[in-house]
Design an enzyme around this catalytic site. Structure first.
Site, PDB file in Angstrom:
ATOM      1  N   ASP A  51     101.309  37.254 115.725  1.00 17.27           N
ATOM      2  CA  ASP A  51     102.192  37.369 114.568  1.00 17.27           C
ATOM      3  C   ASP A  51     101.999  36.121 113.705  1.00 17.27           C
ATOM      4  O   ASP A  51     102.497  35.047 114.031  1.00 17.27           O
ATOM      5  CB  ASP A  51     103.635  37.490 115.070  1.00 17.27           C
ATOM      6  N   THR A  76     106.577  55.882 102.725  1.00 20.89           N
ATOM      7  CA  THR A  76     106.407  56.276 101.320  1.00 20.89           C
ATOM      8  C   THR A  76     105.559  55.274 100.545  1.00 20.89           C
ATOM      9  O   THR A  76     104.585  55.642  99.896  1.00 20.89           O
ATOM     10  CB  THR A  76     107.780  56.412 100.623  1.00 20.89           C
ATOM     11  N   LYS A 123     105.043  37.234 104.097  1.00 19.01           N
ATOM     12  CA  LYS A 123     105.393  35.965 103.435  1.00 19.01           C
ATOM     13  C   LYS A 123     104.343  35.511 102.412  1.00 19.01           C
ATOM     14  O   LYS A 123     104.202  36.126 101.367  1.00 19.01           O
ATOM     15  CB  LYS A 123     105.639  34.890 104.506  1.00 19.01           C
ATOM     16  N   PHE A 170     110.466  34.786 117.304  1.00 24.88           N
ATOM     17  CA  PHE A 170     111.075  35.531 116.196  1.00 24.88           C
ATOM     18  C   PHE A 170     110.017  36.438 115.595  1.00 24.88           C
ATOM     19  O   PHE A 170     109.011  35.967 115.066  1.00 24.88           O
ATOM     20  CB  PHE A 170     111.632  34.598 115.114  1.00 24.88           C
TER      21      PHE A 170
END
Lengths: 493, 493
Positions: B318, B373, B349, B209
């Protein structure tokens, strides 16, 4: 003459040499500086030192200068060297009420909001008690007509990515006619394969900008540097009309150009649908911002909406930059006179958080299909609520229309005065742009020279200067901008 | 007996019926409740009413209950009905110091930070004065060994999307050998076509994931519901080892399984590279979290790193869920004993904002290639800085190791006691999971029953319960959890 005195004099001269009569400021609840004040080179010595520090930790090619946000006020941005800029770019069009607006400070000073800021929830699983009311008072208080639902997200790219996903899911749910997904679909999708991960497409336009994550990037076509080296998908790309300005003086040829583009939209629908790569939706900006402030007529958008309907595709309007009052309406697509509203409207930037509005049809049919850990942040809704209230109480949409008219009329006057330098002044509200006849190099020089006179503006497209002030930008600010542009052009002429 | 009395009694019984001796709480700077306390059904009547309100505005299938974040403290989450949960899931593993930690409240109460919160900058263009120092004190203070650079982002998906882009750009820059992109590349990329948008791929693993935006989703393979109906890309997907637990009792067969998977990694590199779809990188989680808490050995990861190097591909770890001390080390990959560090490490997280660390080689060669941005938010760095300091000052990594040992040992004891219900207790630090022999339905029932006893946990994979407490979770909390699990299983047996 010393450098300091020279820059001081240059920055103040635009105020002394008043070519436009300054209108009396409206009664808005903000304290401000009297005007810009530039004391150093841009970037100044302190900014240059900080840039060296930062560059040791990360690439920082895009840094203009470092800011003193505590001292910035209203329309004025203060940098670490003490320079004061009249800011008509507002953090890439993302601050609705300028700097340190009292209504926003009040939200953060309210102890009741402290826990919202420090305990960022997994909003989809465990929302705070006030979440439904907050959504009602902020996002739903300004929901586009006909769009009864909203999903919150963290940023513009996430908003578009998830809106695209919602469109693909809606399309496949229709295809199944209510039946559950097949075992084959459930198995193949896990390996990125059809039929579970089907060959669906989404139509976008040349010159569009919808974000930089891989899904969004497949629909972004404004600058090569954004897209180069990144694998993408074969999705249909229609030509966006290249209109002549002022629009009202070129109606017939602009209509023909829009007709040509809409014919291509038809052709792409037919081509991709017949190739077994169904076009599930069309995404479009009301004004292509990053792509160079390209406008199209309300009729173009009404017809585009009708074409999407004709091919059973969703119509997604990306209002990330055009939303929140900058055109004089809350949403730019309010100006199109649609009978049949868009299916999905995305937002971010001046809404202070991201998300998308949608019709009932686009609700996910089961849990965890549109989801992520944070799903935005409740504290952004608290700030958004204050923005919505302030815009209503201070009638800022009317302010935008007045200040925009002064700025656009003034730019039209200047392009008549400097026809070899400027052309195509155009805009809605304060969402205004003008092209530089001399191309990219001249545009960059004008933007840099304006900065040296204390006007913080931005570029877009190849040769365009864009104005994206806050909603508290007033006619007298517009006149300062016009005086500075006049001076810069006189010096360059 | 009334429902209220019944639920009260049931929730308190886990405290009365003490099967594990509660260790004395460590001296941590937090006030807490004495234990969980459940007064109503879950969700309670107030939550149910709010859910009706929210469902009128948005789909809310995933809502568990509504929370009172003001009253929540430390490891305890309070809901709107006054129920108090010992929270070992912590907002999908995203709160590092629990609720209302004084160190974080202090950051928000500091007037010097107010302007950071209210004036969210376009961080790439106009950073605040304290940005370099903040990056140094927060992100770089815990940078993985060998990774000297960092980019900030808003969330986990954006972090991975941009890390993927950085890898593709790095790969093509090498291919060009320092030459600029060709005119053909610059033209074709605008239309999503090769060679400008080349057929590059990124390898991921079954069960992985990495997020839900379209680029991330092409590397996510944990649940069909995340991927169904979304078009994707033909990228290589290697099998992730399916190991037997406890790892130390199945070394030989686990080694063979890892060998099989690494052979497939080799085969996929050869296959995709020879098909003209070069594999530019490999992305992997140190423990597959959403996919079911699947572990692999340090040796597996060392060999995977070496294979990526062999094929000139980037190695991306990751650490969105595994990072920030939960394994007893700041980063889970610290435990692998790598000589050759990863090229890129993503986070979000518990770091409270997103981003990725990378080596010098992965710096973008020009501006606006990795950009958006907001690029995250400085206020998140201020909070992250307080987290880093608190973890160091309070020695929370040691706390995690101690509390994790109590929890894992206890779960191993319980799976021996209830062998027809639980198996495969496993974990690192407090990043702990256990499987339900009865599959998904039993897992969901245990998670629901635990909630009714005041323990807020979560599921992952098909039949796994995952524990993701905050870093302030202590041995006596672990014992409360174990007592509740024991009771639930005794009732179900």
């Amino acid at each position: 003459m010393s450098l300091l005195r020279k820059t001081l004099q240059s920055s103040l001269s635009s105020l002394k040499q008043v070519r436009h009569v300054l209108a009396a400021p409206k009664k808005l609840s903000l304290e401000e500086f009297d005007g810009p004040c530039i004391k150093t080179d841009i970037p100044g010595p302190k900014s240059q030192e900080l840039l060296r520090e930062l560059t040791a930790l990360t690439t920082a090619h895009e840094v203009q200068f470092f800011c003193n946000y505590e001292e910035s006020k209203g329309n004025y941005l203060v940098d670490v060297d003490g320079n004061i800029f009249l800011d008509i770019y507002m953090q890439i069009s993302s601050l609705p009420l300028g700097y340190n607006h009292p209504a926003l400070l009040k939200v953060l000073n309210d102890p009741a909001n402290l826990s919202t800021l420090v305990n960022r929830p997994a909003l989809g699983n465990l929302p705070p008690a006030d979440f439904p009311q907050r959504v009602q008072n902020s996002l739903m208080a300004v929901a586009p007509k006909g769009l009864t639902n909203v999903k919150t997200m963290a940023c513009g790219s996430c908003s578009n990515e998830n809106a695209y996903k919602a469109i693909f899911m809606w399309y496949m749910t229709k295809q199944r006619g209510g039946a559950p997904p097949s075992p084959e679909e459930l198995e193949t999708c896990m390996f990125n394969k059809s039929p579970g991960a089907p060959d669906l497409t989404l139509m976008s336009f040349t010159g569009a900008f919808h974000g930089r994550t891989l899904g969004c990037l497949a629909t972004t076509h404004s600058k090569a540097i954004h897209k180069l080296d990144i694998p993408s998908m074969d999705w249909p790309i229609a030509p966006f009309p290249q209109l002549k300005y002022p629009l009202e003086e070129h109606e017939a040829e602009n209509r023909a150009e829009e007709r040509r583009c809409l014919d291509q939209v038809h052709a792409l629908f037919r081509e991709y649908n017949s190739r077994g790569r169904p076009v599930c939706g069309v995404v479009v900006e009301p004004v292509q911002a990053e792509g160079g402030d390209n406008h199209a007529s309300p009729q173009f958008f009404r017809e585009l909406r009708a074409i999407a309907r004709e091919y059973d595709a969703a119509f997604l309007v990306d209002e990330v930059q055009t939303g929140v009052g900058v055109t004089g309406s809350w949403w730019a697509h309010d100006l199109w006179g649609l009978d049949d509203p868009p299916d999905v409207v995305t937002f971010a930037k001046k809404m202070l958080g991201g998300g998308y509005f949608h019709t009932e049809e686009f609700r996910a049919t089961s849990g965890y299909r549109i989801f992520n850990t944070w799903l935005g942040e409740p504290s952004k809704l608290a700030l958004c609520e204050a923005v919505v209230k302030t815009v209503q109480e201070e009638n800022l949409l009317e302010n935008v229309r007045q200040a925009g008219a002064v700025l656009l009329d003034g730019l039209k006057h200047l392009q008549t005065k400097y026809p070899t330098q400027l052309e195509n002044a155009r805009g809605l509200g304060t969402f205004i742009a003008i092209d530089c006849v001399g191309g990219e190099a001249q545009r960059n020089k004008i933007v840099a020279d304006l900065k040296r006179k204390g006007i913080q503006s931005g570029g877009c497209g190849e040769r365009t200067i864009r104005c994206r002030p806050a909603l508290i930008f007033q006619p007298h600010h517009a006149e300062m901008v016009l005086n500075a542009v006049d001076e810069v052009l006189a010096e360059q002429a």
